[in-house]
Enzyme design. Structure first.
Site, PDB file in Angstrom:
ATOM      1  N   PRO A   1      36.545  75.271  11.148  1.00 21.87           N
ATOM      2  CA  PRO A   1      37.276  75.761  12.333  1.00 21.87           C
ATOM      3  C   PRO A   1      36.277  76.524  13.213  1.00 21.87           C
ATOM      4  O   PRO A   1      35.907  77.654  12.908  1.00 21.87           O
ATOM      5  CB  PRO A   1      38.323  76.717  11.741  1.00 21.87           C
ATOM      6  CG  PRO A   1      38.147  76.656  10.251  1.00 21.87           C
ATOM      7  CD  PRO A   1      36.817  76.094   9.971  1.00 21.87           C
TER       8      PRO A   1
ATOM      9  N   ASP B   1      31.508  79.512  12.160  1.00 25.01           N
ATOM     10  CA  ASP B   1      32.540  79.036  11.249  1.00 25.01           C
ATOM     11  C   ASP B   1      33.547  80.171  11.070  1.00 25.01           C
ATOM     12  O   ASP B   1      33.286  81.153  10.382  1.00 25.01           O
ATOM     13  CB  ASP B   1      31.878  78.675   9.915  1.00 25.01           C
ATOM     14  CG  ASP B   1      32.869  78.083   8.919  1.00 25.01           C
ATOM     15  OD1 ASP B   1      34.075  78.312   9.083  1.00 25.01           O
ATOM     16  OD2 ASP B   1      32.405  77.396   7.987  1.00 25.01           O
ATOM     17  N   HIS B   2      34.691  80.048  11.706  1.00 22.14           N
ATOM     18  CA  HIS B   2      35.637  81.166  11.742  1.00 22.14           C
ATOM     19  C   HIS B   2      36.301  81.425  10.388  1.00 22.14           C
ATOM     20  O   HIS B   2      36.966  82.434  10.182  1.00 22.14           O
ATOM     21  CB  HIS B   2      36.705  80.913  12.810  1.00 22.14           C
ATOM     22  CG  HIS B   2      37.303  82.181  13.366  1.00 22.14           C
ATOM     23  ND1 HIS B   2      37.324  83.367  12.667  1.00 22.14           N
ATOM     24  CD2 HIS B   2      37.881  82.450  14.572  1.00 22.14           C
ATOM     25  CE1 HIS B   2      37.896  84.299  13.400  1.00 22.14           C
ATOM     26  NE2 HIS B   2      38.237  83.780  14.560  1.00 22.14           N
ATOM     27  N   ARG B   3      36.097  80.512   9.418  1.00 21.87           N
ATOM     28  CA  ARG B   3      36.645  80.770   8.083  1.00 21.87           C
ATOM     29  C   ARG B   3      35.980  81.996   7.488  1.00 21.87           C
ATOM     30  O   ARG B   3      36.593  82.771   6.760  1.00 21.87           O
ATOM     31  CB  ARG B   3      36.384  79.576   7.152  1.00 21.87           C
ATOM     32  CG  ARG B   3      37.153  78.329   7.502  1.00 21.87           C
ATOM     33  CD  ARG B   3      36.731  77.193   6.605  1.00 21.87           C
ATOM     34  NE  ARG B   3      35.289  76.955   6.665  1.00 21.87           N
ATOM     35  CZ  ARG B   3      34.649  76.091   5.889  1.00 21.87           C
ATOM     36  NH1 ARG B   3      35.301  75.399   4.987  1.00 21.87           N
ATOM     37  NH2 ARG B   3      33.344  75.920   6.004  1.00 21.87           N
TER      38      ARG B   3
END
Lengths: 432, 456
Positions: free
Chosen positions: A227, A403-405
């Site tokens: 994401p 990487d927004h995770r």
């Protein structure tokens, strides 16, 4: 007779297309001379002759595909019985130095680009000979990302035991790299949904190159798994422009073309050191981050065939001048498709320069399993407000995708601010 | 002077197997044996005890003939001397068979005591033989511990070791067994089945101390139910002819015995080997995984190296030593030695006990399956026992299996193969086991290790 087989280059590469033959049937060849150029997913590999002799058979013609285990050439070296080249698995990853004949056998694949796909899986079955292995060894190999076909078994009849897999995994950094583990079932993920594209009217069918196929896979993988979130900002780089102009000629005297890229890389390295979580991979399966102690900075290179992302190894140990020199060298090699596979492996963070395409901002795609990529826009003069007055300044637009995770917007903001500060006041770059 | 590639000293299951294998691989081999080939196992151990066990079992079955609808008129009795005769016949057949095999494979057998002169020379019957390699397979002998009066009783033939008990004229009415190890338990079963009063005195906290706890606890219960008295944590203090004195729970207890069996362990036979000056491991000869001793070209296999005093280990070591001498790649793997206790029922185990798995810090799962749920066991009128399977996580690799059941010793071979192949419970569960057989309990335990058994 010497039966020279196409060696197993590593996971992901099980075939290659013959691009060019340097010899023909009946030619005399010396050990070490380049026989043929083979195009694989990511590099064009030159295969040197393993022996002196006369070529008595050519395995595949230009344009044909050759699979691992198939004959490249048969060379009459004066021996009687056909000898099959048996290659021992090289334990250490290939270095940049030139190697002995049969160099391709030692190359390991870039897991960053070529996470195994279904396509490759099937080919393994087609081309690989059966290997005796215990049930535990097989499962362990899968879990550790070890290619069991390359493991020499220590059991009865050469059966691969779990200990062999453990040894292989601990001695071979590339197979041990948790990259493969952190990729959640790439076979499934990479496969784009089957969409039938029908053509109407006047069309032309243009087959895509192997490189393009690799790009398709890695981009699809990245976009399906990660994401992305992108932060954009611009930084005033007047001082950097002045500094570069000052030292440009001195660098040129040393035959170094000093680009802004070298300064930006330096800034990125310093920011990565300050925020190690950006120099990492996310191992989702085991719920952990894999933080890398080395910094191999990837740089997106636009080649006539497509995008390739080689890296500058240990970028944190290099000065700006050294970086500048290596950037040029690696870019040239990449464009000429001469870059070594090792140069494509183990990238820890990437930079892409869309300024070269006369663009200010973009939303770059992260090179999985990295967790961030910095996009560099074109430096241009713009009106800015300084001390309540409108002035004209050099402005560099930056786009940071993360990487927004595992990285939140605030973290990304701090990371970007650090880079901005360093580029705004380059003295800090030099002193650090 | 006669010269050999290999001289094997001792013709037991280690020595004769080594000799045959070496000869098969092309070596010129001599084997020296002071008694009858076959060693303790064939002559005074495994085979004679199993023969007597079968005799006892038949007697017990006949006594319970009514359970099977078989009517017997008149008294049921047994003739001990006829039982011994059958035993001697079986032993004779097997040892003759071994002698024949040695001859067929061209091994020269010398009957006599082999006196080692050096690593290269052995004297037998006054003749000096020369060799390039020497394999010591001299075995072990039962220990008679220094308990007051025991030696005296031994000389009066009241106290005996397993060897003498197998020749005893009359089956004892009252048998006291010092030592609750494998040998003690087996003789306890034989004589208890024949109606003797049997008492086991064990120094440690229970019988069969090396076995998995679940198994040894269950087994002790079965023995007690069958009328065998077991005193654990008990120490024999003195033997005064027929009177055995032992301490138990703080008391001195006296018990009478027709015969006292001494089964506290075995000591390697190293007398006559001193000239080699071998490095020792306590009383045993120190060897590596190729059975090499500290002296070049001298090997030690079987009981004399004290690793596992088991016939099948001796044979396996014999094969490895012979192959290694003949230039083949070979090594012992001591972590997968199966072990069996013959009684009724039997115990067979291979791999780790649960205690060992825990001590190693392994992540494991235990799956058990009782005989009560096996159709075949029910048809056979056998209810005692269970299988306990220990698998490591996450792959469910089989790391230890313990079977308490009739015919357990035949079931364990399947697990041996599985360990050799690093197999998991998945493969065993997936393997179609014939129905109805006892082997289904192995499959059921595997199902339990993977998920759940079917028939439970």
């Amino acid at each position: 007779m010497y039966d020279f087989k196409f060696a197993d280059i590593g996971e992901g590469i099980h075939e290659g297309k013959i691009l060019k033959w340097f010899f023909k049937l009946g030619d005399k060849v010396k050990e070490g001379e380049t026989l043929v150029v083979v195009e694989t997913d990511k590099v064009n590999a030159e295969l040197p002759s393993p022996v002196d002799g006369i070529i008595t058979k050519i395995g595949a013609q230009v344009g044909e595909t050759i699979h691992v285990g198939e004959t490249v050439v048969v060379i009459n070296d004066g021996g009687d019985a056909p000898k099959v080249e048996v290659k021992e698995e090289k334990k250490s990853p290939i270095s940049e130095s030139k190697s002995a004949p049969g160099v391709i056998g030692e190359i390991e694949v870039s897991e960053t680009v070529m996470a195994s796909s279904n396509e490759n899986e099937t080919k393994t079955i087609e081309t690989a000979s059966k290997v005796l292995a215990t049930p535990v060894a097989r499962q362990l190999a899968k879990d550790l990302g070890v290619d069991i076909l390359k493991v020499k078994g220590s059991g009865e009849n050469g059966r691969v035991m779990k200990e062999d897999i453990q040894k292989m995994a601990s001695s071979s950094p590339s197979s041990q790299t948790p990259v493969n583990q952190s990729t959640p079932a790439p076979q499934v993920q990479v496969q784009a949904p089957k969409v039938t594209v029908t053509a109407t009217g006047d069309v032309e069918y243009v087959p895509i190159t192997k490189l393009r196929k690799a790009i398709v896979r890695s981009m699809t993988l990245a976009k399906q798994i990660i994401p992305h979130t992108v932060l954009m900002d611009e930084v005033i780089v007047d001082k950097l422009v002045v500094l570069r102009d000052q030292v440009k000629t001195q660098a040129a005297a040393q035959d170094i073309k000093l680009t802004y890229m070298a300064f930006i890389m330096k800034a990125a390295v310093l920011a990565l050191k300050k925020y190690p979580m950006f120099n990492a991979s996310f191992d989702q399966e085991n719920d952990r981050m894999i933080v890398k102690k080395y910094i191999n900075l990837g740089m997106a290179v636009d080649t006539p065939d497509g995008l390739i992302v080689p890296n500058i190894k240990n970028a944190d140990q290099k000065s700006i001048l050294e970086l500048a020199k290596e950037i040029r060298q690696v870019a040239d090699d990449t464009i000429a498709r001469k870059v070594q596979l090792s140069q494509l492996q183990n990238t820890t963070f990437s930079i892409t320069n869309f300024g070269a395409a006369d663009v200010a901002y973009g939303t770059p795609i992260i090179n999985h399993p990295e967790v961030g990529i910095l996009g560099i826009g074109k430096i241009s003069q713009k009106p800015v407000v300084m001390n309540g007055e409108i002035k004209i300044a050099y402005v560099l637009p930056l786009s940071l995708a993360v990487d927004h995770r595992v990285i939140d917007g605030a973290d990304a903001g701090r990371f970007l601010s650090t880079i901005k500060a360093l580029l705004n006041d380059p003295m800090m770059l030099l002193l650090s | 002077m006669k010269t050999y590639d290999i001289i094997v000293l001792g013709g037991g299951p280690g020595g004769y197997v080594a000799a045959i294998k070496a000869a098969q691989l092309g070596a010129k081999v001599a084997l020296i044996e002071k008694e009858v080939v076959g060693g303790i196992c064939l002559n005074h151990g495994c085979i004679p005890t199993k023969t007597l066990l079968k005799n006892a079992k038949v007697y017990k079955t006949v006594k319970h003939a009514l359970d099977y609808g078989v009517m017997i008129d008149g008294a049921i009795s047994f003739d001990w001397s006829l039982m011994l005769k059958r035993k001697d016949l079986v032993v004779k057949k097997l040892t003759t068979g071994v002698a024949g095999l040695l001859k067929k494979n061209g091994v020269e057998v010398f009957s006599g005591f082999g006196k080692v002169l050096s690593a290269k020379q052995v004297e037998v019957n006054g003749e000096v033989l020369e060799t390039k390699n020497l394999i010591l397979a001299t075995g072990a002998s039962p220990i008679v511990p220094p308990i007051p009066g025991l030696k005296d009783a031994y000389e009066k033939k009241i106290a005996v070791t397993s060897r003498e008990l197998l020749q005893i004229k009359d089956a004892p009415k009252n048998l006291v067994i010092i030592g609750g190890g494998v040998i003690g338990v087996e003789f306890a079963t034989i004589f208890s089945s024949l109606g003797s009063k049997v008492t086991i005195i064990e120094k440690l906290d229970g019988i069969l101390p090396m076995m998995d706890d679940d198994v040894r606890v269950a087994y002790a219960k079965i023995l007690k139910r069958d009328g065998i008295e077991i005193f654990a944590d008990a120490e024999v203090k003195a033997v005064n002819d027929h009177e055995v004195t032992y301490s138990y729970q703080g008391n001195e207890v006296k018990i009478n015995a027709d015969t006292v069996l001494v089964s506290v362990g075995m000591r390697p036979n190293t007398v006559g080997l001193e000239v080699l000056n071998l490095k020792m491991d306590r009383s045993a000869i120190l060897t590596n995984d190729q059975l090499e001793t500290s002296v070049p070209n001298v090997y030690a296999i079987g009981d004399v190296n004290g690793k596992y005093m088991l016939a099948h280990v001796a044979s396996a070591e014999g094969l490895v030593a012979a192959e290694y001498i003949m230039g083949h790649k070979a090594a012992m793997k001591y972590d997968r030695v199966p072990n069996a206790v013959y009684g009724s029922p039997e115990i067979a185990t291979v791999g780790l006990t649960e205690k060992e798995a825990k001590a190693k810090g392994l992540k494991y799962k235990v799956s058990t399956f009782p005989l009560l749920a096996s159709g075949k066991a029910m048809a056979d009128n056998e209810k005692d026992g269970f299988i306990k399977m220990i698998v490591s996580e996450p792959y469910k690799e089989i790391i230890g299996v313990h079977i308490l059941s009739y015919n357990a010793s035949d079931l364990i071979a399947e697990i041996g193969v599985t360990l050799e192949l690093e197999g998991t419970a998945h493969e065993i569960a997936r393997t179609i086991h014939p129905h109805p057989t006892l082997s289904e309990i192995v499959m059921e335990a595997a199902h339990g290790a993977v998920d759940k058994p079917i028939h439970m």
